[in-house]
Design a protein around this motif. Structure first.
Motif, short mmCIF file in Angstrom:
data_model
loop_
_atom_site.label_atom_id
_atom_site.label_comp_id
_atom_site.label_asym_id
_atom_site.label_seq_id
_atom_site.Cartn_x
_atom_site.Cartn_y
_atom_site.Cartn_z
N ALA A 149 0.83 -1.20 0.00
CA ALA A 149 0.00 0.00 0.00
C ALA A 149 0.87 1.25 0.00
CB ALA A 149 -0.93 0.00 1.21
N GLY A 150 1.89 1.26 0.84
CA GLY A 150 2.77 2.42 0.91
C GLY A 150 3.50 2.68 -0.39
N ALA A 151 3.98 1.60 -1.02
CA ALA A 151 4.70 1.76 -2.29
C ALA A 151 3.80 2.34 -3.37
CB ALA A 151 5.26 0.41 -2.74
N LEU A 152 2.56 1.85 -3.43
CA LEU A 152 1.63 2.33 -4.45
C LEU A 152 1.27 3.79 -4.22
CD1 LEU A 152 -0.12 1.77 -6.90
CD2 LEU A 152 -1.93 0.96 -5.36
N VAL A 153 0.92 4.15 -2.98
CA VAL A 153 0.54 5.53 -2.69
C VAL A 153 1.72 6.48 -2.90
CG1 VAL A 153 -0.23 7.13 -0.89
CG2 VAL A 153 -1.32 4.90 -1.11
N ASN A 154 2.90 6.08 -2.46
CA ASN A 154 4.07 6.94 -2.65
C ASN A 154 4.39 7.13 -4.13
OD1 ASN A 154 4.47 7.31 0.09
ND2 ASN A 154 5.85 5.58 0.30
N TYR A 155 4.19 6.08 -4.91
CA TYR A 155 4.41 6.20 -6.36
C TYR A 155 3.43 7.21 -6.96
CZ TYR A 155 4.07 5.04 -11.32
OH TYR A 155 4.00 5.11 -12.69
N ASP A 205 0.32 -0.49 -13.58
CA ASP A 205 0.15 -1.88 -14.02
C ASP A 205 1.34 -2.73 -13.62
OD1 ASP A 205 -2.32 -1.35 -15.10
OD2 ASP A 205 -1.56 -1.01 -17.13
N ILE A 206 2.53 -2.15 -13.62
CA ILE A 206 3.72 -2.87 -13.16
C ILE A 206 3.60 -3.17 -11.67
CG2 ILE A 206 6.21 -2.65 -12.74
CD1 ILE A 206 6.35 -1.06 -15.39
N PHE A 207 3.14 -2.19 -10.90
CA PHE A 207 2.91 -2.42 -9.47
C PHE A 207 1.91 -3.55 -9.25
CE2 PHE A 207 5.00 1.58 -8.40
CZ PHE A 207 5.48 1.33 -7.12
N LEU A 208 0.80 -3.50 -9.99
CA LEU A 208 -0.24 -4.51 -9.81
C LEU A 208 0.28 -5.90 -10.18
CD1 LEU A 208 -3.36 -2.58 -11.15
CD2 LEU A 208 -2.71 -3.01 -8.77
#
Length: 228
Positions: free
Chosen positions: A147-153, A218-221
């Motif tokens: 979650a943190g990685a996605l929001v920070n991105y 999409d890479i994150f997912l």
């Protein structure tokens, strides 16, 4: 009727319709979108709303309260746009893109969220992401980092794009000209030393920031799916 002060200056009539916190937030958002945080002052609000300080203070505490409320309002709208999406992966994508577009449209939102990540609406945003990660069977031990990685991105890219747009708007160079100049510089690099950068010259000139952002999501997912 336009009244005049003791010195003879024209003064706009006071508003006669009801004043509410929602009305104040809407007016504050318009000021923020038009001129950034520096444009939001209680004096500016009284002028826009045609009311006095006392009426405004009846609904909000100070400028910080108004800015926080306007930020919450934007994030609540992002969350509302994803309600009812049954596919957790699509919902995550829509949440990420919704926050990106919100910060792109309202650059001040990113700055306020960075200062106050504990805002109620942002906590609801994190909760939504957490529930969706759970629905995707992401292990509990990995959900916080995911979650943190996605929001920070999202906030990092959106904030950078907003800053670039602000800087270009204040100069004589538009985005296309800026990218053309950067691409020309890349094209002149030694292809043996910088093979990737040299080959990416055309993509740099023609790329869409939003499309590139979506590709990153999409890479994150895809990476999150591998955590199952």
């Amino acid at each position: 009727m336009v009244k005049k002060t003791a010195q003879g200056a024209a003064r706009a009539p006071r508003r006669t319709e009801g004043l509410s916190r929602d009305v104040i937030v809407q007016a504050a958002t318009e000021l923020l979108d038009g001129g950034g945080e520096s444009a939001l002052t209680l004096r500016a609000l009284t002028v826009r709303l045609r009311t006095g300080y006392g009426a405004i203070y009846h609904h909000v505490a100070d400028k910080g309260d108004v800015l926080a409320a306007a930020t919450d309002d934007v994030i609540v709208r992002v969350l509302a746009g994803v309600v009812g999406d049954a596919d957790p992966q699509k919902a995550l994508r829509r949440l990420a893109l919704g926050l990106f577009d919100a910060i792109d449209a309202h650059p001040w939102v990113g700055a306020e969220l960075s200062r106050q990540p504990w805002r109620p609406a942002m906590l609801d945003f994190y909760e939504s992401i957490g529930r969706l990660l759970d629905a995707l069977d992401v292990p509990e031990s990995a959900r916080f980092d995911a979650a943190g990685a996605l929001v920070n991105y999202v906030m990092g890219v959106a904030g950078q794009n907003a800053e670039n747009a602000r800087r270009l708007a204040g100069g004589d160079t538009d985005r296309a000209a800026f990218l053309d100049d950067a691409a020309e510089r890349w094209a002149q690099l030694d292809p043996d030393r910088y093979p990737f950068v040299h080959a990416a010259t055309t993509r740099l000139r023609e790329h869409s920031d939003r499309d590139q952002f979506i590709a990153g999501v999409d890479i994150f997912l895809a990476g999150m799916a591998a955590l199952r």
